[in-house]
Design a protein around this motif. Structure first.
Motif, PDB file in Angstrom:
ATOM      1  N   GLY A   1      -6.042  12.471 -14.594  1.00 20.49           N
ATOM      2  CA  GLY A   1      -6.238  12.458 -13.143  1.00 20.49           C
ATOM      3  C   GLY A   1      -5.643  11.204 -12.536  1.00 20.49           C
ATOM      4  N   GLY A   2      -6.006  10.929 -11.300  1.00 24.42           N
ATOM      5  CA  GLY A   2      -5.598   9.701 -10.625  1.00 24.42           C
ATOM      6  C   GLY A   2      -4.104   9.477 -10.621  1.00 24.42           C
ATOM      7  N   VAL A   3      -3.718   8.241 -10.851  1.00 27.92           N
ATOM      8  CA  VAL A   3      -2.304   7.874 -10.777  1.00 27.92           C
ATOM      9  C   VAL A   3      -1.506   8.562 -11.896  1.00 27.92           C
ATOM     10  N   ASP A   4      -2.148   8.769 -13.027  1.00 32.80           N
ATOM     11  CA  ASP A   4      -1.515   9.451 -14.165  1.00 32.80           C
ATOM     12  C   ASP A   4      -1.098  10.870 -13.763  1.00 32.80           C
ATOM     13  N   GLY A   5      -2.027  11.597 -13.167  1.00 22.98           N
ATOM     14  CA  GLY A   5      -1.730  12.966 -12.723  1.00 22.98           C
ATOM     15  C   GLY A   5      -0.624  12.975 -11.684  1.00 22.98           C
ATOM     16  N   ALA A   6      -0.687  12.019 -10.761  1.00 25.20           N
ATOM     17  CA  ALA A   6       0.320  11.957  -9.682  1.00 25.20           C
ATOM     18  C   ALA A   6       1.712  11.696 -10.274  1.00 25.20           C
ATOM     19  N   ILE A   7       1.787  10.798 -11.243  1.00 24.14           N
ATOM     20  CA  ILE A   7       3.084  10.471 -11.855  1.00 24.14           C
ATOM     21  C   ILE A   7       3.622  11.692 -12.617  1.00 24.14           C
TER      22      ILE A   7
ATOM     23  N   PRO B   1      -8.681  -1.927   1.129  1.00 27.24           N
ATOM     24  CA  PRO B   1      -9.435  -3.024   0.491  1.00 27.24           C
ATOM     25  C   PRO B   1      -8.681  -3.637  -0.696  1.00 27.24           C
ATOM     26  N   ASP B   2      -8.026  -2.799  -1.497  1.00 28.94           N
ATOM     27  CA  ASP B   2      -7.262  -3.344  -2.630  1.00 28.94           C
ATOM     28  C   ASP B   2      -6.089  -4.195  -2.141  1.00 28.94           C
ATOM     29  N   LEU B   3      -5.491  -3.786  -1.026  1.00 31.20           N
ATOM     30  CA  LEU B   3      -4.376  -4.581  -0.484  1.00 31.20           C
ATOM     31  C   LEU B   3      -4.871  -5.977  -0.101  1.00 31.20           C
TER      32      LEU B   3
ATOM     33  N   LEU C   1       0.879  -1.169   0.000  1.00 30.88           N
ATOM     34  CA  LEU C   1       0.000   0.000   0.000  1.00 30.88           C
ATOM     35  C   LEU C   1       0.917   1.220   0.000  1.00 30.88           C
ATOM     36  N   ALA C   2       0.965   1.946  -1.095  1.00 35.03           N
ATOM     37  CA  ALA C   2       1.886   3.091  -1.194  1.00 35.03           C
ATOM     38  C   ALA C   2       1.496   4.003  -2.340  1.00 35.03           C
ATOM     39  N   ASP C   3       2.113   5.169  -2.337  1.00 33.28           N
ATOM     40  CA  ASP C   3       2.011   6.095  -3.466  1.00 33.28           C
ATOM     41  C   ASP C   3       3.084   5.651  -4.462  1.00 33.28           C
ATOM     42  N   ILE C   4       2.678   5.256  -5.630  1.00 34.40           N
ATOM     43  CA  ILE C   4       3.608   4.659  -6.605  1.00 34.40           C
ATOM     44  C   ILE C   4       4.729   5.639  -7.003  1.00 34.40           C
ATOM     45  N   THR C   5       4.471   6.921  -6.855  1.00 33.68           N
ATOM     46  CA  THR C   5       5.489   7.913  -7.258  1.00 33.68           C
ATOM     47  C   THR C   5       6.693   7.918  -6.316  1.00 33.68           C
TER      48      THR C   5
ATOM     49  N   PRO D   1       0.328  -0.063 -10.774  1.00 35.88           N
ATOM     50  CA  PRO D   1      -0.860   0.368 -10.027  1.00 35.88           C
ATOM     51  C   PRO D   1      -2.009  -0.557 -10.418  1.00 35.88           C
ATOM     52  N   CYS D   2      -3.173  -0.340  -9.833  1.00 37.03           N
ATOM     53  CA  CYS D   2      -4.352  -1.155 -10.185  1.00 37.03           C
ATOM     54  C   CYS D   2      -4.972  -0.544 -11.444  1.00 37.03           C
ATOM     55  N   ILE D   3      -4.430  -0.945 -12.580  1.00 37.96           N
ATOM     56  CA  ILE D   3      -4.832  -0.369 -13.874  1.00 37.96           C
ATOM     57  C   ILE D   3      -6.342  -0.521 -14.095  1.00 37.96           C
ATOM     58  N   SER D   4      -6.954   0.547 -14.549  1.00 41.83           N
ATOM     59  CA  SER D   4      -8.386   0.588 -14.934  1.00 41.83           C
ATOM     60  C   SER D   4      -9.386   0.582 -13.776  1.00 41.83           C
ATOM     61  N   THR D   5      -8.920   0.421 -12.541  1.00 38.26           N
ATOM     62  CA  THR D   5      -9.899   0.248 -11.449  1.00 38.26           C
ATOM     63  C   THR D   5     -10.334   1.550 -10.784  1.00 38.26           C
ATOM     64  N   GLY D   6      -9.811   2.683 -11.270  1.00 37.50           N
ATOM     65  CA  GLY D   6     -10.228   3.979 -10.728  1.00 37.50           C
ATOM     66  C   GLY D   6     -11.360   4.540 -11.571  1.00 37.50           C
ATOM     67  N   VAL D   7     -11.065   5.633 -12.242  1.00 32.64           N
ATOM     68  CA  VAL D   7     -12.067   6.299 -13.077  1.00 32.64           C
ATOM     69  C   VAL D   7     -12.599   5.367 -14.174  1.00 32.64           C
ATOM     70  N   TYR D   8     -11.778   4.429 -14.646  1.00 29.55           N
ATOM     71  CA  TYR D   8     -12.203   3.541 -15.730  1.00 29.55           C
ATOM     72  C   TYR D   8     -13.149   2.436 -15.268  1.00 29.55           C
ATOM     73  N   GLY D   9     -13.314   2.286 -13.940  1.00 31.78           N
ATOM     74  CA  GLY D   9     -14.417   1.490 -13.407  1.00 31.78           C
ATOM     75  C   GLY D   9     -14.332  -0.026 -13.448  1.00 31.78           C
TER      76      GLY D   9
ATOM     77  N   ASN E   1       2.344   3.449 -15.492  1.00 27.81           N
ATOM     78  CA  ASN E   1       1.329   4.486 -15.406  1.00 27.81           C
ATOM     79  C   ASN E   1       0.053   4.017 -16.087  1.00 27.81           C
ATOM     80  N   ALA E   2      -1.065   4.135 -15.375  1.00 30.37           N
ATOM     81  CA  ALA E   2      -2.375   3.865 -15.977  1.00 30.37           C
ATOM     82  C   ALA E   2      -2.780   5.137 -16.718  1.00 30.37           C
ATOM     83  N   ALA E   3      -2.316   5.231 -17.959  1.00 31.51           N
ATOM     84  CA  ALA E   3      -2.471   6.468 -18.736  1.00 31.51           C
ATOM     85  C   ALA E   3      -3.771   6.445 -19.536  1.00 31.51           C
TER      86      ALA E   3
ATOM     87  N   VAL F   1      -0.837  -0.828  -4.495  1.00 33.08           N
ATOM     88  CA  VAL F   1      -2.244  -0.462  -4.350  1.00 33.08           C
ATOM     89  C   VAL F   1      -2.347   0.824  -3.544  1.00 33.08           C
ATOM     90  N   PHE F   2      -3.528   1.418  -3.594  1.00 29.83           N
ATOM     91  CA  PHE F   2      -3.699   2.737  -2.985  1.00 29.83           C
ATOM     92  C   PHE F   2      -4.824   2.746  -1.964  1.00 29.83           C
ATOM     93  N   SER F   3      -5.322   1.566  -1.597  1.00 29.27           N
ATOM     94  CA  SER F   3      -6.364   1.501  -0.565  1.00 29.27           C
ATOM     95  C   SER F   3      -6.232   0.175   0.167  1.00 29.27           C
TER      96      SER F   3
END
Ligand code: ADP
Length: 168
Positions: free
Chosen positions: A29-35, A155-157, A6-10, A112-120, A19-21, A151-153
């Motif tokens: 946004g999300g991990v893309d913006g953070a990177i 539950p995901d861990l 569980l960490a900030d990938i950056t 990161p957990c690709i597609s599981t954020g904004v991409y649903g 990067n989940a671009a 992972v970033f939460s």
């Protein structure tokens, strides 16, 4: 070796962070913006020269101000309910990212957990594909790389821990 943290990938010191671009590769946004924020403007500049990336494909750039030496940008599928080839496209994201890592002789990579954020994409189904695809790539290619699922939460861990315990 595979592990979940569980960490900030950056913040990770690895040869490459994935990067989940989105398909423009011009940030989001999300991990893309953070990177992009953590890497600085050089990353965007290099990405501009790539001319985008299709869903399921991957591209390698420098890591700029990140601790990671490289960023592997991959475009995950948007979840539409599972009937638009989403599982295969998500599998390709992991597979093609690892192909690039192998071509560049990288020794460590963090996903990161690709597609599981904004991409649903549903988290458990996505974690299953992530872990199974990495295991099958490493086995098929006899390739040794340290793989971190970042992972970033909480539950995901838990989801990844369960999935990793299930191996082989
Ligand atoms: P997508 O558009 O592919 O769904 P998102 O960035 O919206 O991408 O989300 C993908 C995953 O990345 C989510 O699980 C989200 O919680 C996670 N995430 C967001 N920021 C970070 C970060 N700094 N480090 C690691 N994971 C992150």
């Amino acid at each position: 070796m595979l592990k979940a943290i569980l960490a900030d990938i950056t913040t990770l010191e690895v040869d490459a962070v994935v990067n989940a671009a989105n398909s423009t590769l011009l940030g989001g946004g999300g991990v893309d913006g953070a990177i992009h924020r953590a890497a600085g403007p050089g990353l965007l500049e290099e990405c501009r020269g790539l001319g985008g990336c299709r869903t399921g494909e991957a591209r390698l750039t420098g890591g700029y101000a990140l601790c990671a030496n490289h960023v592997i940008h991959t475009v995950g599928p948007v979840w539409h309910g599972g009937r638009k080839n989403e599982p295969e496209l998500l599998r390709l994201c992991y597979w093609n990212s690892l192909e690039l890592a192998r071509e560049h002789n990288l020794k460590s990579i963090a996903f990161p957990c690709i597609s599981t954020g904004v991409y649903g994409y549903p988290a458990e189904a996505a974690a299953h594909i992530a872990v199974r695809t990495v295991l099958s790539f490493l086995d098929r290619n006899k390739f040794d790389i340290e793989v971190t699922f970042c992972v970033f939460s909480r539950p995901d861990l838990d989801i990844y821990k369960l999935e990793l315990e299930r191996k082989p």
